[in-house]
Design a protein around this motif. Structure first.
Motif, PDB file in Angstrom:
ATOM      1  N   UNK A   1       0.847  -1.203   0.000  1.00 53.59           N
ATOM      2  CA  UNK A   1       0.000   0.000   0.000  1.00 53.59           C
ATOM      3  C   UNK A   1       0.878   1.247   0.000  1.00 53.59           C
ATOM      4  N   UNK A   2       1.974   1.205   0.770  1.00 50.22           N
ATOM      5  CA  UNK A   2       2.898   2.335   0.807  1.00 50.22           C
ATOM      6  C   UNK A   2       3.557   2.558  -0.555  1.00 50.22           C
ATOM      7  N   UNK A   3       3.696   1.480  -1.354  1.00 50.14           N
ATOM      8  CA  UNK A   3       4.284   1.592  -2.686  1.00 50.14           C
ATOM      9  C   UNK A   3       3.264   2.056  -3.721  1.00 50.14           C
ATOM     10  N   UNK A   4       2.012   2.239  -3.298  1.00 47.14           N
ATOM     11  CA  UNK A   4       0.975   2.722  -4.212  1.00 47.14           C
ATOM     12  C   UNK A   4       0.315   1.614  -5.021  1.00 47.14           C
ATOM     13  N   UNK A   5       0.413   0.366  -4.559  1.00 51.73           N
ATOM     14  CA  UNK A   5      -0.191  -0.772  -5.266  1.00 51.73           C
ATOM     15  C   UNK A   5      -1.461  -1.209  -4.569  1.00 51.73           C
ATOM     16  N   UNK A   6      -2.290  -1.923  -5.312  1.00 53.75           N
ATOM     17  CA  UNK A   6      -3.411  -2.607  -4.692  1.00 53.75           C
ATOM     18  C   UNK A   6      -2.935  -3.996  -4.282  1.00 53.75           C
ATOM     19  N   UNK A   7      -3.698  -4.670  -3.441  1.00 53.76           N
ATOM     20  CA  UNK A   7      -3.312  -6.002  -3.012  1.00 53.76           C
ATOM     21  C   UNK A   7      -3.324  -6.978  -4.184  1.00 53.76           C
ATOM     22  N   UNK A   8      -4.267  -6.802  -5.106  1.00 53.55           N
ATOM     23  CA  UNK A   8      -4.346  -7.686  -6.274  1.00 53.55           C
ATOM     24  C   UNK A   8      -3.089  -7.559  -7.126  1.00 53.55           C
ATOM     25  N   UNK A   9      -2.616  -6.335  -7.354  1.00 52.97           N
ATOM     26  CA  UNK A   9      -1.394  -6.121  -8.123  1.00 52.97           C
ATOM     27  C   UNK A   9      -0.210  -6.779  -7.431  1.00 52.97           C
ATOM     28  N   UNK A  10      -0.090  -6.570  -6.123  1.00 52.27           N
ATOM     29  CA  UNK A  10       0.988  -7.174  -5.338  1.00 52.27           C
ATOM     30  C   UNK A  10       0.909  -8.699  -5.412  1.00 52.27           C
ATOM     31  N   UNK A  11      -0.288  -9.239  -5.279  1.00 53.30           N
ATOM     32  CA  UNK A  11      -0.482 -10.682  -5.318  1.00 53.30           C
ATOM     33  C   UNK A  11      -0.102 -11.259  -6.683  1.00 53.30           C
ATOM     34  N   UNK A  12      -0.468 -10.582  -7.760  1.00 49.79           N
ATOM     35  CA  UNK A  12      -0.124 -11.039  -9.107  1.00 49.79           C
ATOM     36  C   UNK A  12       1.388 -11.016  -9.341  1.00 49.79           C
ATOM     37  N   UNK A  13       2.065 -10.000  -8.859  1.00 53.72           N
ATOM     38  CA  UNK A  13       3.523  -9.919  -8.994  1.00 53.72           C
ATOM     39  C   UNK A  13       4.181 -11.078  -8.254  1.00 53.72           C
TER      40      UNK A  13
END
Length: 70
Positions: free
Chosen positions: A11-23
């Motif tokens: 969240x601090x990096x400006x991502x959503x959890x879905x984006x983080x999870x996909x990465x």
């Protein structure tokens, strides 16, 4: 006032959890050795059908296949 230390790093990096999870999922899949890598890539495929509606009734559905990230 909330402390910023409790904010998840995605969240601090400006991502959503879905984006983080996909990465993360892509990184894990790329680390796998064959034949496990091929099996994981096959599970990544998405299949769905679309139906257009006309006159309050669905028309014949069309089957679609999509591979995320392509």
């Amino acid at each position: 006032m909330a402390s910023t230390a409790a904010v998840p790093f995605w969240r601090a990096a400006g991502m959503t959890y879905i984006t983080y999870s996909n990465i993360c999922a892509n990184l894990v899949r790329n680390c796998l050795k064959e034949p496990f890598k091929a099996e994981a890539l096959n599970r990544e495929k998405v299949h769905f059908s679309l139906s257009k509606w006309a006159g309050g009734k669905p028309e014949k559905p069309t089957l679609r296949s999509d591979t995320p990230g392509v």
